[in-house]
Design a protein around this motif. Sequence first.
Motif, short mmCIF file in Angstrom:
data_model
loop_
_atom_site.label_atom_id
_atom_site.label_comp_id
_atom_site.label_asym_id
_atom_site.label_seq_id
_atom_site.Cartn_x
_atom_site.Cartn_y
_atom_site.Cartn_z
N LEU A 163 0.84 -1.21 0.00
CA LEU A 163 0.00 0.00 0.00
C LEU A 163 0.87 1.25 0.00
N GLY A 175 2.58 1.65 -3.30
CA GLY A 175 1.61 2.13 -4.27
C GLY A 175 1.30 3.61 -4.11
N SER A 176 1.20 4.06 -2.88
CA SER A 176 0.92 5.48 -2.62
C SER A 176 2.06 6.36 -3.12
N LEU A 229 -0.86 -1.56 -5.53
CA LEU A 229 -2.15 -1.52 -4.84
C LEU A 229 -2.93 -2.82 -5.04
N ALA A 248 -6.22 0.91 0.48
CA ALA A 248 -5.74 0.39 -0.80
C ALA A 248 -6.88 0.42 -1.82
N ASN A 279 -7.37 4.18 -2.79
CA ASN A 279 -6.33 4.66 -3.71
C ASN A 279 -6.47 4.02 -5.09
#
Length: 125
Positions: A77, A80-81, A96, A109, A112
Amino acid sequence: LESDPRRTFSLAQLLARAGRTEESERAYRRGLERYPRNTNARMNLAHLLSRTRRLEEAEALLLPALEHEPRNARLWLTLGSYRQMRGDTSGAREALEKAIEFDPSTWSAHFNFGLLLFDASETEL
């Protein structure tokens, strides 16, 4: 202080909370030299770096942790962010998706991922 990872990383956290970012970063890095598999310290240092938009450095800190904990949804997560903030849509999507796969209850998750899909639909219009 150096022989006890809890004390080393606690000092780094206190320095970060006090706004002493450079000192905090040095403390985290010293601790990670001795305890490179400390995932929480890696995450905390990555967060510290991301606050100053050093996203590629933050990402690079997470990759070794993912080698040791490939099913850690929180790591995916976070990765991915950071990729999302850098504009790496495909990298963010991959990370994600893994976060959701390994912990479907991770609502952030899903959120996003939804933002990624929304942004993609906006650019296609």
